[in-house]
Enzyme design. Structure first.
Site, PDB file in Angstrom:
ATOM      1  N   ASP A  92      -3.087   2.246  -5.932  1.00 20.10           N
ATOM      2  CA  ASP A  92      -1.933   2.242  -5.034  1.00 20.10           C
ATOM      3  C   ASP A  92      -1.890   1.082  -4.053  1.00 20.10           C
ATOM      4  OD1 ASP A  92      -4.006   3.216  -3.327  1.00 20.10           O
ATOM      5  OD2 ASP A  92      -2.456   4.011  -2.016  1.00 20.10           O
ATOM      6  N   GLU A  93      -2.684   0.074  -4.290  1.00 21.94           N
ATOM      7  CA  GLU A  93      -2.752  -1.046  -3.350  1.00 21.94           C
ATOM      8  C   GLU A  93      -2.901  -2.343  -4.109  1.00 21.94           C
ATOM      9  OE1 GLU A  93      -5.713  -1.449  -0.100  1.00 21.94           O
ATOM     10  OE2 GLU A  93      -6.050   0.662  -0.529  1.00 21.94           O
ATOM     11  N   ASP A 108       0.846  -1.196   0.000  1.00 23.80           N
ATOM     12  CA  ASP A 108       0.000   0.000   0.000  1.00 23.80           C
ATOM     13  C   ASP A 108       0.884   1.249   0.000  1.00 23.80           C
ATOM     14  OD1 ASP A 108      -2.064   1.793   0.279  1.00 23.80           O
ATOM     15  OD2 ASP A 108      -2.586   1.213   2.339  1.00 23.80           O
TER      16      ASP A 108
HETATM   17 MG   LIG Z   1      -2.470   3.925   0.141  1.00 26.76          MG
END
Ligand SMILES: [Mg+2]
Length: 365
Positions: A113-114, A19
């Site tokens: 983003d993960e 993350d």
């Molecule tokens: Mg994040």
């Protein structure tokens, strides 16, 4: 010894959840030195705008994503609003996915983003998932100049919970030995898969922590949480058998809800469709996707169902627009002869997100 003990044990999986830290805000601070060390909010500064991401400096003031811009500005008067640049975020997302792909093809992105990675069998033959996670974090830093946090565990739920433990720029491991105790101590409102509405419902049922959740039998959880019941029963014990599913192209994003009591009034329908709209919109925003078609599904008490759609010429730019379209559709259907047992909202005709201003500009030429 019972028969269950004779079954072959499942091999322990090695799952990593990676993350990026305050992703959009960190990208803006990376690219504009003036923003470094300052409270930054990426998102709309307009009256109805919402914070898409907040820098750690802004978070100290209580500013967080999904917060109304006006509220954020009140909490932090020095807050600097920055317009999102989804094309840049998507390019960085591609960079980090390329790094992941050096280790495993089993990559399941949750947003730009993960992602979850299953590294049980990895392409580099590295024994320890922790070592892979550290390598990935170092390579992300080297390639993008940005930091990521990682959670390492034996299932998706715990890996996701773990990545939050040492943010920013941290790593946390939950082993099979300490998994159950970790979950017991955690407040349920922090659980992935327990949103604000579910957390509130659990609170009313006296469930505050993992320990409380574990004390409830499966039939009780099924009665109150429907098909999420078995998931909650499992995670309360540190069990989550969901596989890491590699990326697939999405054609639509939808959410639906079956109501405990049938709905008869338009006002009730509008109230109950709201959280579904928010859910769909959050997903689209988080993944940089935009859609042009809104479909509302209505299932009646006799299980007959209808779907009605409305499309726009340009990509829908806000949750409010989705709401307006849903409202129009529902207005046409009410009053209803039979009660409504389920409502669903789907956004389709998806495309990659583009700054809306640019699209409007082009059309105005
Ligand atoms: Mg994040």
């Amino acid at each position: 010894m019972g028969g269950a003990h004779l079954q072959q044990p499942e091999p322990v999986r090695k799952i990593i959840h990676v993350d990026m830290d305050a992703f959009y805000a960190s990208v803006e601070q990376r690219d504009n030195p003036d923003l470094r060390g300052k409270p930054v909010a990426v998102g709309g500064g307009e009256v109805r705008g919402v914070v898409a991401a907040a820098s750690y400096e802004a978070r100290k003031f209580g500013v967080h994503s999904a917060m109304a811009s006006v509220t954020a500005k009140r909490k932090c008067p020095d807050l600097v609003f920055v317009k999102p640049r989804f094309e840049v975020y998507k390019a960085i997302s591609q960079q980090i996915r390329q790094i992941f792909a050096d280790y495993t093809p089993l990559i399941e992105p949750l947003s730009l983003d993960e992602a979850y990675l299953d590294v049980t069998e990895n392409l580099k033959g590295i024994e320890l998932a922790t070592e892979i996670a550290e390598e990935i974090r170092a390579r992300i830093k080297q390639t993008t100049g940005l930091t990521a946090s990682a959670g390492v565990s034996y299932n998706k739920f715990l890996a996701k919970m773990a990545s939050d433990q040492r943010k920013p720029d941290g790593l946390f491991v939950i082993t099979p030995k300490n998994g159950p105790a970790f979950v017991e101590a955690l407040p349920v409102k922090k659980f992935h898969g327990v949103g604000p509405a579910t957390a509130e419902k659990m609170h009313r049922l006296g469930i505050e922590t993992g320990t409380d959740l574990k004390a409830k039998p499966l039939p009780f959880l099924q009665q109150h949480f429907g098909k999420s019941g078995p998931y909650f029963w499992g995670i309360a014990r540190g069990i989550d058998n969901r596989q890491v599913k590699p990326d697939r192209v999405r054609k639509s994003v939808g959410a639906e809800d079956t109501f405990r009591a049938d709905i008869h009034l338009l006002e009730e329908a509008l109230d109950n469709i709201d959280p579904l709209i928010d859910k769909v919109w959050r997903y689209c925003e988080g993944n940089g996707i935009r859609g042009r078609t809104v479909t509302v599904k209505i299932k009646f008490a006799d299980f007959k169902q209808i779907t009605r759609s409305r499309s726009t010429a340009m990509a829908i730019g806000s949750a409010e627009e989705v709401r307006d379209l849903c409202r129009m559709i529902l207005l046409e259907q009410f009053p209803v002869e039979k009660g409504v047992r389920l409502l669903g909202v789907t956004l389709s005709s998806l495309e990659a997100g583009q700054p809306r201003q640019v699209q409007q500009f082009v059309l105005e030429l």
